[in-house]
Every structure is written in C-alpha cells, then in structure tokens.
Design a protein around this motif. Structure first.
Motif, short mmCIF file in Angstrom:
data_model
loop_
_atom_site.label_atom_id
_atom_site.label_comp_id
_atom_site.label_asym_id
_atom_site.label_seq_id
_atom_site.Cartn_x
_atom_site.Cartn_y
_atom_site.Cartn_z
N ILE A 34 0.58 -1.07 -0.03
CA ILE A 34 -0.09 -0.02 -0.14
C ILE A 34 0.81 1.41 0.16
O ILE A 34 2.05 0.93 0.68
CB ILE A 34 -0.79 -0.16 1.35
CG1 ILE A 34 -0.61 0.12 2.19
CG2 ILE A 34 -1.92 -1.36 1.02
CD1 ILE A 34 -0.97 -0.39 3.78
N GLU A 35 0.19 2.33 0.16
CA GLU A 35 1.34 3.74 -0.18
C GLU A 35 0.22 4.31 1.36
O GLU A 35 -0.66 3.81 1.49
CB GLU A 35 1.05 4.49 -1.12
CG GLU A 35 1.41 3.69 -2.37
CD GLU A 35 1.54 4.50 -3.60
OE1 GLU A 35 1.48 5.57 -3.88
OE2 GLU A 35 1.80 3.42 -5.07
N GLY A 36 1.30 5.22 1.85
CA GLY A 36 0.46 6.62 2.60
C GLY A 36 -0.55 7.52 1.83
O GLY A 36 -1.42 7.35 2.00
N VAL B 46 -5.19 2.36 6.99
CA VAL B 46 -4.11 1.53 7.61
C VAL B 46 -4.45 0.74 8.61
O VAL B 46 -4.64 -0.34 8.13
CB VAL B 46 -3.33 2.38 7.08
CG1 VAL B 46 -2.32 1.43 8.85
CG2 VAL B 46 -2.80 3.24 6.19
N ILE C 61 4.62 -0.58 3.29
CA ILE C 61 3.74 0.70 3.20
C ILE C 61 4.58 1.98 2.87
O ILE C 61 6.10 1.98 3.01
CB ILE C 61 3.41 1.58 4.37
CG1 ILE C 61 2.29 2.94 4.19
CG2 ILE C 61 4.09 1.79 5.65
CD1 ILE C 61 1.36 3.45 5.10
N GLU D 229 5.74 5.63 2.11
CA GLU D 229 5.77 6.79 2.07
C GLU D 229 5.85 7.77 1.65
O GLU D 229 6.61 8.78 2.08
CB GLU D 229 5.41 6.43 3.51
CG GLU D 229 5.01 5.27 4.59
CD GLU D 229 3.92 6.20 5.47
OE1 GLU D 229 3.80 7.06 5.07
OE2 GLU D 229 3.71 5.37 6.95
N ALA E 243 0.62 5.54 8.23
CA ALA E 243 1.45 4.66 9.28
C ALA E 243 1.66 5.01 10.92
O ALA E 243 0.48 4.55 11.76
CB ALA E 243 2.32 2.92 9.41
N ILE F 240 3.29 -2.90 10.87
CA ILE F 240 3.63 -2.49 10.03
C ILE F 240 5.38 -3.07 9.24
O ILE F 240 6.01 -3.00 10.33
CB ILE F 240 4.00 -1.19 8.87
CG1 ILE F 240 2.24 -0.68 8.81
CG2 ILE F 240 4.24 -1.30 7.24
CD1 ILE F 240 0.87 -0.41 7.99
N HIS G 250 8.67 -0.03 6.46
CA HIS G 250 8.81 0.88 5.87
C HIS G 250 9.53 1.29 3.86
O HIS G 250 10.62 1.97 5.08
CB HIS G 250 8.42 2.53 7.26
CG HIS G 250 7.58 1.47 7.78
ND1 HIS G 250 6.42 2.26 8.83
CD2 HIS G 250 7.85 -0.01 8.54
CE1 HIS G 250 6.22 1.97 9.40
NE2 HIS G 250 6.47 0.39 9.77
#
Lengths: 450, 223
Positions: free
Chosen positions: A222-224, A235, A251, A253, A268, A277, A280
């Motif tokens: 996923i993306e932030g 999230v 994630i 970010e 997050a 998570i 990162h």
C-alpha cells in the motif's frame, strides 16, 4: 504530418471534441496504441510512433519535462520548448519540494562541503566501495527518526520497491497491491515472479477476498498518500485484515514521510499503526528535496535484503554529495517543526480556497491536490493557458490515469507564501471557470480546439 | 461491384471492459496472440452485446466474449482502437449464428440465446440467458454521446489457420467513459466456464455504448 499520413491515422479514433469540432489527430491516440507492433523487426513501431509523435508533441506533449532555469522554488523560470520562450516567474505548483528544503542555504552549504571532502559520485556499488561514512551516518539518523532498528539506503525511490519486493518474494508466493500502487511496486511484483493480485483502491473487503483464497507467503503493498489522488490508505483496516490472514505489509510513504504523524514518520504513525507495519519505504526526493530512498525495518530484514536487493547491489551508491544535503535537510526538519505546521496551514488554505470556488479536487486530503479537469482533449490546452497566465503545473492524462479523469497534480509546499497561494488559486479558478470546469457567472469557453 | 464486406446495422452496441486474470486470458487466446495487460497479471475481458436490426445476418441479438490483444499496427495503415480475440459468441437466431461461423470463423455457442435490452436514464441493462438459464447480466452507462468511427482488429483461428478482420464501427451517438458505474454479474454457464468469475472485476473500467450504428467486417486476411 503529410496528407497521406493524416489520412492513414484518421480512421481509428474518436473524431470530435465536446463541442462537435474535429479533434487534432494527436488527441485520438495515446501511448497505449504503440505498445506492440506487427512484424519481426524490433524497431517496427518506431515509424508509426514517430508519425504520431511529430503531431502530438507540439499539440501538448511538449508540456512534459520543460527545462527549469533554476532551483524548484515557489516561483520558477521555465523554457517552453515549443516556442523557445522562457516563461518567467511562474508560480510553481509542480515540484515535490513539500518543505522547501532542496534549496535552503544550509543544505547548499552542506552539499558544497561534501563535494570538498568526497568529490562527486560514490564510484562503486554500496556493497563494495560505494559506501562512505556519510552513508552510514544517514542510515543511522534515519533509523532513529523512523524509530526502527535499521535503515537501508537506495540510490532512487524506484529502486527501493523493486529491490525489496523482488529480494523477498519468490515464485509461488502471493503479493496483493492496491490498484493505485506506484509503478515501482508493480515492477517489484513482476521481477519477483510471485503471484500478483490487485485489490480495489482502499477496499478492504476486496483485499480480504484475495488473501483468504491463498495459503502460503503473502505480502500486501500500500501507499501512505496516493500520488495521483492525494488520498490516504485506510491503514488500520488493512492492518487488521493482514494480521488475520498472516500477510506482511509494505507501506510506501514517498509522499507522506516527514508530513504525516506526530513525529512526521508518515501515515502509519498518523494512524498509530507504525509498529504493525513490517516494511516502511520512503524517499529523500520529496520532502527533503534530495534524491534516493530508504527501507526502514528490523535489523534482520535489513541484513537479509543487503544480500538480496539486486537494484541496490547493482547500482552505484547514492552520491555522497546528495547524502550530505539530505542529512542537513533532515536536521532542519527535526529542528523546525514549524515547517510542517506551515505546510498544513497552506494545504488547508488551498484546499478550502479551491473547494469554495467549486474546483473539483477529488478526495484529496493532503498536500497533493488533483485538479480534475477530466476533459482529455483539452487538458493540454488548459496547461498551456495556465502557463501563459503564470502557473506551472503538469497535466496528467490517460494512461497514467483513466480516460476522462485527466487532471493537474498540484503540490503544495511550506515555502509557498499566503500571497502566492491566493494568486495561484485565483488564476487556476479563473482558467477553470473559463473552461466550464468550475462554476462561474461569466462566459465559458466551449471550443478552442481544432 | 459486389461488396464482400459484412454489414450489420444495430440499435444498440454496448461493450464493457473488465479486468481479468492474465492466467485465464493466456489459456483462452491462441499461441500467436498475447493478451494485453492493464496491469501486471491483469488482462482485459470485453463483454459486447449487439441488438442488430438489419443487415447480412438479419435481425438478431448477439453476445460476444473477447480477450483484448494487441492490434497489428503497421506503418501507413490506419491505427486501430484495439485488438480483440472473441473466444465465444452467442446469437439469438440460427441465421445470425451461421453468418458468424461460416463467414467470419467465430466460435459460437450452438444454441439460441435470449438477450433483453432495457434502456433507462443514462444506462442500459442487458440480460442474456438460454432457455431460462442465465448467462450474464450487464449494465452500461453513458457519458456524452457524440459521433464516432472506430476501427478494431478482430482475430480468429480455426484448424485452417489464423485470421484477422478489420472491423469498423460507426454511428452518430457514441459514449465512452471510465467512471466505473456499470456492473457485470457472471452466472455459471457453458459460455462462461473458461472464466474465473471471482477474479473478474464487478465494475467495467471502460464503458462504450453506441446507438443506431453500423458494424462493417472487412474480408478475412490470413496472418
């Protein structure tokens, strides 16, 4: 384009714009039409593509990659490659320089000092001779900042995702990504040879369906902040589903580190899910105004990927000069929390100004604000008008976004002054009103194409 | 001079594109074709329905399931909008079916089907079935209607070889958008058995709807 060629191209696509006028030929086709070619020659597509490009570049594609004449400050001079004219003092809403750190005097000084000590490049792979003291210092500082055991540096943001996904996942594993995942995440999936699935954007029930059906190693991507829409990942819901089905989470970010969360660690942290998570990812090219990217996680994870991230192993190390600039930018970020306060004030101000004026900005809740012009045929034309009236913004068109979802992706910076935001909002609103994209009591342009 | 092209006039032509697993698409298309991908491992299922009112096949309705493949772009030739490999076609009449099989070598369901078209406010609902057994339910929606002429490359294969036909579709009222407002429900049926329905998107990423149009098939070319 010659008459014969024009005839050959004119039979394939849609012929008219909204007002019934004939569209330029260039607007009937896009990159997707030139992906595969007939015949056995690997260069078979070059001629048809070139025929299209000769028509398309002056029709609007020239608006991409225009040479900026100086630093990406809030006002920039940009050379128009079609006319060779330099447009001066444009209000810059195109750069990622969210905190205005790329050109801060302290950053420039740090860069100059690093040049004196290290010279220009790293001159080697980071696993061989391309690691310098400054790289280790940056990795340690970033690990402290992210509150993780370790950080692995990469020469570009793209290479982070490609390297760690392909370094970790194998044929027979499952990777499930949000449908709006960045190309670097998708390319990592492809390189890994794992089974790849996508879930509908932020739809946790669809993610659950994909995870439930699979036994074995699973990774969710996923993306932030999603970079085309400016909305953020749900999230907590995603974490809950991933934990239920034993899936690890990555994630990205890139657009949210140094912006979201109590300490600026990202979305997050904003949701209180930082420790849930597994990986990162972030970049140094956005808020810190440098280049490169990083992975933060456990020491064991970093140890493993040191050996298996091919995109890192087989690239030259991050330039020590850039690393020095990033370190200084990080220091400024930590010492000046008011930068983030200013950014969020600017975001709130601009979001409100645009929404109040009826400018369609989608579901954005961040510093990335899409101006949804939707009109594919006139996105370039609007881009030209914006530039003539003093705004630098890049159009985003199909296939980067779906058809009829053309937009300008606006980036707000802490460096923008209130006056610049006011002026930008006024010009943008005025231009979009003329094109009927937001409400007005004055006249609307119904046709200028053709 | 006799025209050896096929002419088919229609009241409604609706084509919706859905993401489908590339693993399914690869099983469906012949080896000389490659499924297009909109994303890694996501190919494209095209569900197309026509309500023909006049022409070489007479009056009939048709349902076509296709996988999108790259068109054969050649220097100097007209650029097509897309390439299609129809892997199963079903019609409401024997005459329509014979036209598709004998003339265009398209693989058919060998039974008549029933298709209902219901036009509402900015949308059209289509239900396809055979003898009360549902095949699929499709809803397409409109954006702006405007004149259009579209060119497609349609690919066919049989024991005799591989073929292509240039198919032109034109009409005064054509709408195309990607607002994901339509829907598809696939029922278990002989016609849909090659599809993993759980893995096919429920909403089309592109909806194309033409009213009062003409479809013209060019003679088959061996490829």
């Amino acid at each position: 384009m010659g008459e014969g060629k024009a005839k050959s191209m004119s039979q394939g696509g849609m012929f008219n714009d909204n007002s019934g006028k004939r569209l330029p030929l260039a607007m009937q086709y896009d990159y997707t039409h030139f992906y595969f070619g007939a015949g056995d020659d690997a260069f078979a597509m070059l001629d048809p593509y070139d025929e299209w490009w000769q028509d398309s570049e002056p029709a609007g594609y020239y608006l991409y990659g225009l040479p900026m004449q100086g630093a990406p400050t809030t006002r920039v001079d940009v050379r128009n490659t079609k006319t060779n004219e330099v447009h001066t003092d444009l209000l810059n809403f195109a750069s990622y320089n969210y905190l205005g750190l790329s050109y801060r005097p302290e950053v420039k000084e740090a860069v100059i000092e690093a040049v004196g000590r290290y010279g220009n490049g790293a001159s080697g792979s980071p696993i061989l001779s391309g690691s310098m003291e400054i790289h280790h210092e940056l990795a340690e500082r970033m690990a402290e900042f992210k509150g993780k055991e370790a950080v692995l540096l990469f020469p570009t943001g793209y290479s982070v995702n490609v390297g760690i996904i392909a370094g970790l996942m194998r044929s027979g594993d499952l990777i499930v990504a949000d449908q709006y995942a960045h190309a670097s995440l998708v390319d990592g999936m492809i390189l890994s040879k794992a089974n790849s699935r996508f879930f509908r954007h932020n739809k946790v029930d669809d993610l659950e369906r994909k995870l439930k059906a699979y036994k074995g190693k699973k990774l969710v991507l996923i993306e932030g902040v999603y970079s085309m829409d400016g909305d953020i990942a749900v999230v907590p819901d995603i974490v809950e589903v991933c934990q239920r089905y034993g899936a690890r989470i990555l994630i990205d970010e890139a657009h949210s580190t140094f912006i979201y969360g109590k300490n600026g660690r990202g979305v997050a942290e904003h949701f209180g899910c930082d420790d849930q998570i597994d990986m990162h990812v972030g970049t140094f090219s956005k808020s810190l105004g440098g280049q490169g990217g990083f992975l933060a996680g456990s020491q064991k994870l970093i140890n493993y990927l040191l050996g298996f991230s091919r995109s890192r192993t087989f690239s030259c190390g991050l330039s020590p000069v850039v690393a020095a600039g990033i370190l200084k930018a990080l220091e400024i970020f930590l010492e000046e929390p008011e930068l983030r306060t200013k950014l969020w004030e600017n975001v709130d101000f601009m979001q409100k100004r645009l929404r109040d004026a009826g400018v369609p900005v989608g579901d954005s809740e961040s510093q990335v604000i899409p101006l949804m012009v939707r009109d594919d045929a006139r996105a370039f034309e609007i881009g030209e008008v914006l530039m003539q009236e003093g705004i630098y913004l890049n159009p985003v068109k199909y296939p980067a976004v779906p058809k009829h979802k053309s937009r300008f992706r606006m980036s707000i910076s802490a460096a923008h002054t209130r006056e610049e935001l006011e002026e930008g909002a006024r010009i943008i609103t005025s231009v979009l009103q003329r094109y009927g994209i937001c409400p007005t009591t004055e006249g609307t342009i119904t046709s200028t194409t053709g | 001079m006799p025209d050896d092209r096929g002419h088919y006039y229609f009241n409604h032509g609706l084509s919706c594109l859905f993401e489908m697993p590339t693993s399914d698409a690869r099983r469906i298309v012949p080896l000389h074709l490659e499924p297009l991908e909109v994303q890694h491992e996501r190919s494209v299922l095209s569900v197309t329905v026509f309500d023909f009112c006049e022409g070489d096949g007479g009056v009939f309705q048709e349902l076509v399931l296709s996988v999108l493949v790259p068109p054969l772009v050649k220097p100097g030739d007209p650029l097509p909008k897309a390439g299609l490999y129809p892997f199963v076609v079903a019609t409401s009449t024997e005459m329509g079916r014979r036209e598709g099989i004998d003339r265009w070598k398209l693989p058919h369901l060998m039974r008549d089907i029933e298709i209902t078209f219901t036009e509402g406010d900015g949308q059209i609902s289509v239900a396809a079935s055979t003898g009360g057994e549902p095949i699929l339910d499709l809803i397409g929606t409109s954006h702006r209607f405007e004149p259009a002429e579209l060119l497609f490359h349609t690919f066919m294969s049989d024991s005799g070889g591989n073929y292509k036909s240039d198919v032109a579709v034109r009409g005064e009222s054509y709408s195309e958008h990607e607002f994901e407002r339509g829907s598809l429900v696939i029922h278990p049926h002989e016609m849909t058995e090659r599809l993993t329905s759980d893995e096919i998107a429920e909403a089309p990423f592109r909806e194309q709807w033409m009213k009062k149009g003409l479809e013209i098939f060019a003679p088959l070319e061996a490829i």
